[in-house]
Design a protein around this motif. Structure first.
Motif, mmCIF file in Angstrom:
data_model
loop_
_atom_site.group_PDB
_atom_site.id
_atom_site.type_symbol
_atom_site.label_atom_id
_atom_site.label_comp_id
_atom_site.label_asym_id
_atom_site.label_seq_id
_atom_site.Cartn_x
_atom_site.Cartn_y
_atom_site.Cartn_z
ATOM 1 N N CYS A 60 0.933 -1.272 0.005
ATOM 2 C CA CYS A 60 0.068 -0.124 -0.010
ATOM 3 C C CYS A 60 0.977 1.196 -0.120
ATOM 4 C CB CYS A 60 -1.088 -0.102 1.210
ATOM 5 S SG CYS A 60 -0.217 -0.039 2.776
ATOM 6 N N ASN A 61 2.051 1.171 -0.772
ATOM 7 C CA ASN A 61 2.854 2.397 -0.534
ATOM 8 C C ASN A 61 2.210 3.357 -1.588
ATOM 9 O OD1 ASN A 61 4.200 -0.051 -1.975
ATOM 10 N ND2 ASN A 61 4.820 1.608 -3.249
ATOM 11 N N ILE A 62 2.776 4.803 -1.373
ATOM 12 C CA ILE A 62 2.260 5.780 -2.199
ATOM 13 C C ILE A 62 3.568 6.414 -2.981
ATOM 14 C CG2 ILE A 62 2.713 7.957 -0.938
ATOM 15 C CD1 ILE A 62 -0.519 7.034 -2.723
ATOM 16 N N TRP A 63 4.869 5.945 -2.517
ATOM 17 C CA TRP A 63 5.927 6.272 -3.199
ATOM 18 C C TRP A 63 6.226 5.168 -4.325
ATOM 19 C CZ3 TRP A 63 8.210 1.689 -2.532
ATOM 20 C CH2 TRP A 63 7.926 0.708 -1.458
ATOM 21 N N GLY A 64 6.942 5.984 -5.375
ATOM 22 C CA GLY A 64 7.333 5.055 -6.294
ATOM 23 C C GLY A 64 6.455 4.683 -7.461
ATOM 24 N N ILE A 65 5.243 5.611 -7.465
ATOM 25 C CA ILE A 65 4.194 5.300 -8.435
ATOM 26 C C ILE A 65 3.617 6.622 -9.128
ATOM 27 C CG2 ILE A 65 1.536 4.655 -8.348
ATOM 28 C CD1 ILE A 65 1.883 3.385 -5.601
ATOM 29 N N LEU A 66 3.787 6.465 -10.490
ATOM 30 C CA LEU A 66 3.377 7.460 -11.097
ATOM 31 C C LEU A 66 1.896 7.699 -11.017
ATOM 32 C CD1 LEU A 66 4.816 9.572 -13.066
ATOM 33 C CD2 LEU A 66 3.822 8.339 -15.063
ATOM 34 N N ILE A 67 1.318 9.003 -10.638
ATOM 35 C CA ILE A 67 0.054 9.477 -10.278
ATOM 36 C C ILE A 67 -0.515 10.486 -11.011
ATOM 37 C CG2 ILE A 67 -1.625 9.721 -8.540
ATOM 38 C CD1 ILE A 67 0.598 8.615 -6.526
ATOM 39 N N ARG A 68 -1.583 10.475 -11.733
ATOM 40 C CA ARG A 68 -2.061 11.380 -12.422
ATOM 41 C C ARG A 68 -2.667 12.681 -11.369
ATOM 42 N NH1 ARG A 68 -3.072 12.164 -17.748
ATOM 43 N NH2 ARG A 68 -3.206 9.714 -18.059
ATOM 44 N N LYS A 69 -2.059 13.690 -11.400
ATOM 45 C CA LYS A 69 -2.365 14.902 -10.338
ATOM 46 C C LYS A 69 -3.848 15.021 -10.188
ATOM 47 C CE LYS A 69 -1.686 19.188 -8.696
ATOM 48 N NZ LYS A 69 -1.299 20.762 -8.905
ATOM 49 N N SER A 70 -4.664 14.920 -11.372
ATOM 50 C CA SER A 70 -6.133 15.104 -11.403
ATOM 51 C C SER A 70 -6.926 14.186 -10.434
ATOM 52 C CB SER A 70 -6.564 15.021 -12.425
ATOM 53 O OG SER A 70 -6.527 13.816 -13.059
ATOM 54 N N LEU A 71 -6.131 13.058 -9.882
ATOM 55 C CA LEU A 71 -6.771 12.142 -9.228
ATOM 56 C C LEU A 71 -6.941 12.557 -7.784
ATOM 57 C CD1 LEU A 71 -5.263 8.630 -10.177
ATOM 58 C CD2 LEU A 71 -7.234 9.538 -10.871
ATOM 59 N N TYR A 72 -6.175 13.575 -7.595
ATOM 60 C CA TYR A 72 -5.970 14.162 -6.069
ATOM 61 C C TYR A 72 -6.994 15.304 -5.947
ATOM 62 C CZ TYR A 72 -1.881 11.747 -4.255
ATOM 63 O OH TYR A 72 -0.769 11.102 -3.749
ATOM 64 N N LYS A 73 -7.743 15.664 -6.955
ATOM 65 C CA LYS A 73 -8.855 16.797 -6.722
ATOM 66 C C LYS A 73 -9.719 16.547 -5.671
ATOM 67 C CE LYS A 73 -11.553 19.817 -9.563
ATOM 68 N NZ LYS A 73 -12.074 20.217 -11.074
ATOM 69 N N ASP A 74 -9.901 17.297 -4.699
ATOM 70 C CA ASP A 74 -10.647 17.092 -3.717
ATOM 71 C C ASP A 74 -10.818 16.011 -2.930
ATOM 72 O OD1 ASP A 74 -12.172 19.703 -4.720
ATOM 73 O OD2 ASP A 74 -12.960 18.565 -6.097
ATOM 74 N N LEU A 75 -9.494 15.203 -3.040
ATOM 75 C CA LEU A 75 -9.296 14.055 -2.172
ATOM 76 C C LEU A 75 -9.085 14.553 -0.758
ATOM 77 C CD1 LEU A 75 -9.251 10.755 -2.592
ATOM 78 C CD2 LEU A 75 -6.842 11.120 -2.579
ATOM 79 N N GLU A 76 -9.588 14.220 0.301
ATOM 80 C CA GLU A 76 -9.406 14.535 1.564
ATOM 81 C C GLU A 76 -8.140 13.586 2.107
ATOM 82 O OE1 GLU A 76 -11.128 14.479 6.094
ATOM 83 O OE2 GLU A 76 -12.515 13.860 4.415
ATOM 84 N N ILE A 77 -7.145 14.152 2.582
ATOM 85 C CA ILE A 77 -5.994 13.664 3.030
ATOM 86 C C ILE A 77 -6.078 13.842 4.587
ATOM 87 C CG2 ILE A 77 -3.355 13.447 2.967
ATOM 88 C CD1 ILE A 77 -3.422 14.395 0.060
ATOM 89 N N PRO A 78 -6.072 12.855 5.356
ATOM 90 C CA PRO A 78 -6.113 12.901 6.800
ATOM 91 C C PRO A 78 -4.668 13.396 7.338
ATOM 92 C CG PRO A 78 -7.503 11.009 6.137
ATOM 93 C CD PRO A 78 -6.451 11.749 4.963
ATOM 94 N N ARG A 134 -8.002 4.696 -2.645
ATOM 95 C CA ARG A 134 -9.006 5.747 -3.226
ATOM 96 C C ARG A 134 -8.540 6.297 -4.449
ATOM 97 N NH1 ARG A 134 -9.716 10.176 0.596
ATOM 98 N NH2 ARG A 134 -7.382 9.660 1.419
ATOM 99 N N LEU A 135 -7.091 6.466 -4.491
ATOM 100 C CA LEU A 135 -6.580 6.798 -6.028
ATOM 101 C C LEU A 135 -6.846 5.867 -7.107
ATOM 102 C CD1 LEU A 135 -3.345 8.372 -4.853
ATOM 103 C CD2 LEU A 135 -5.405 9.659 -5.731
ATOM 104 N N VAL A 136 -6.514 4.598 -6.543
ATOM 105 C CA VAL A 136 -6.774 3.537 -7.580
ATOM 106 C C VAL A 136 -8.456 3.270 -8.045
ATOM 107 C CG1 VAL A 136 -6.622 1.160 -7.992
ATOM 108 C CG2 VAL A 136 -4.948 2.409 -6.909
ATOM 109 N N TYR A 137 -9.183 3.560 -6.809
ATOM 110 C CA TYR A 137 -10.788 3.557 -7.497
ATOM 111 C C TYR A 137 -10.972 4.739 -8.340
ATOM 112 C CZ TYR A 137 -15.553 3.544 -6.649
ATOM 113 O OH TYR A 137 -17.252 3.308 -6.616
ATOM 114 N N ARG A 138 -10.357 5.757 -8.089
ATOM 115 C CA ARG A 138 -10.937 6.832 -8.937
ATOM 116 C C ARG A 138 -10.096 6.901 -10.467
ATOM 117 N NH1 ARG A 138 -10.546 12.951 -6.143
ATOM 118 N NH2 ARG A 138 -11.984 12.864 -4.730
ATOM 119 N N SER A 139 -9.316 5.994 -10.531
ATOM 120 C CA SER A 139 -8.582 5.860 -11.990
ATOM 121 C C SER A 139 -9.362 5.073 -12.672
ATOM 122 C CB SER A 139 -7.054 5.191 -11.573
ATOM 123 O OG SER A 139 -7.246 3.797 -11.196
ATOM 124 N N HIS A 140 -8.990 5.458 -14.255
ATOM 125 C CA HIS A 140 -9.584 4.710 -15.257
ATOM 126 C C HIS A 140 -8.790 3.483 -15.777
ATOM 127 C CE1 HIS A 140 -11.924 8.697 -15.078
ATOM 128 N NE2 HIS A 140 -12.788 7.921 -15.608
#
Length: 299
Positions: free
Chosen positions: A158-176, A189-195
């Protein structure tokens, strides 16, 4: 003349890493891919990390680099959020400041993203220990839903590092704001939002097990366990509506919560108490899980 648009923003939070920052920084600054902006987030580090970093940057005058400073320490999750808020690239690439990249890491991920129009690209990585390294090869998921569920039940890291992530996936995404579980609460949640998601077969990232101030050396800490409980509650609430229409999500969230209950039960004991525990040979894994599920339901 319009400002240059950078395709990838590399985000590096910095806190107490003066022993590791040079290897990390040079591995990013010497990437084979050129269209980068590199953002170092100084999370009010008390050591000499930033002074060392500034000296290193003098060797790379052609790289587009910014150092963004917090006035007080806000933790890893908020340092990453600061980086995301300042990033201008189409993609985000997180790097922890005590880790380092292979020289062609970002180029491989960008090529994979462009060839398949992927929102997320996962690469393989190595665990780096003082006397050895261990390679980890990701299992490619057959669908977005499968990938999300595999992350929730820890079949996928479940690491977030080392992954290329389209920035738009972060739009309005709550980060506790959490000291523990910031990767786990975000990635599914990022994976769920992706196409579309892609995978790189090469090893692109080196995750070090050397920094004793990092979370991996403090996972028994009570505050860390409490944070992880909040992560499970947060993800359970997020996937609540998805669970209503999908047995797959319902099972994954149930197993996620059960895993937390089991690990918290174990970590709550001290080592002396753990050594005193014993189980009859007749109790097999399935029976133990049934009993654990029953206990979890009662609680």
């Amino acid at each position: 003349m319009s400002e240059k648009r950078y395709e990838v923003s590399v985000l590096v939070p910095i806190y107490n890493v003066e022993k590791y920052i040079e290897q990390c920084a040079r591995s990013i600054l010497e990437q084979s891919y050129d269209n980068l902006e590199i953002l170092f987030i100084d999370d009010a580090t008390p050591d000499n990390s930033i002074m060392l970093l500034r000296a290193i940057l003098e060797d790379y005058p052609n790289r587009h680099v910014k150092i963004i400073s917090h006035s007080e320490n806000r933790g890893l999750a908020m340092a990453r959020k600061t980086g995301i808020d300042h990033a201008t690239g189409e993609y985000i690439f997180h790097v922890d400041s005590d880790d380092y990249l292979e020289r062609n890491a970002i180029e491989l991920c960008v090529n994979a993203s462009q060839s398949g129009q992927h929102d997320l690209v996962f690469g393989n990585f190595r665990h780096i220990y003082p006397n050895r390294s261990v390679e980890f090869v990701r299992k490619e998921a057959s669908s977005i839903d499968d990938m999300v569920c595999d992350i929730l039940i820890r079949k996928q890291p479940c690491n977030i590092w080392g992954i290329l992530i389209r920035k738009s996936l972060y739009k309005d995404l709550e980060i506790p704001s959490l000291d523990n579980g910031e990767d786990f609460v975000t990635l599914p949640r990022l994976v769920y939002r992706s196409h579309s998601i892609g995978f790189v077969k090469e090893f692109v990232y080196n995750y070090t097990h050397l920094n004793q101030s990092s979370f991996q050396f403090n996972r028994l800490n009570k505050k860390n366990r409490q944070d992880y409980k909040q992560v499970c509650l947060f993800l359970s609430n997020f996937f609540c509506n998805k669970m209503l229409s999908s047995d797959k999500y319902q099972k994954a969230v149930s197993i996620m919560n059960l895993n937390f209950f089991a690990s918290d039960l174990i970590y709550s004991y001290n080592l002396k108490a753990l050594r005193s525990l014993s189980f009859p040979k007749e109790i097999f894994c399935k029976e133990y899980l049934r009993e654990l599920k029953w206990t979890h339901r009662i609680m």
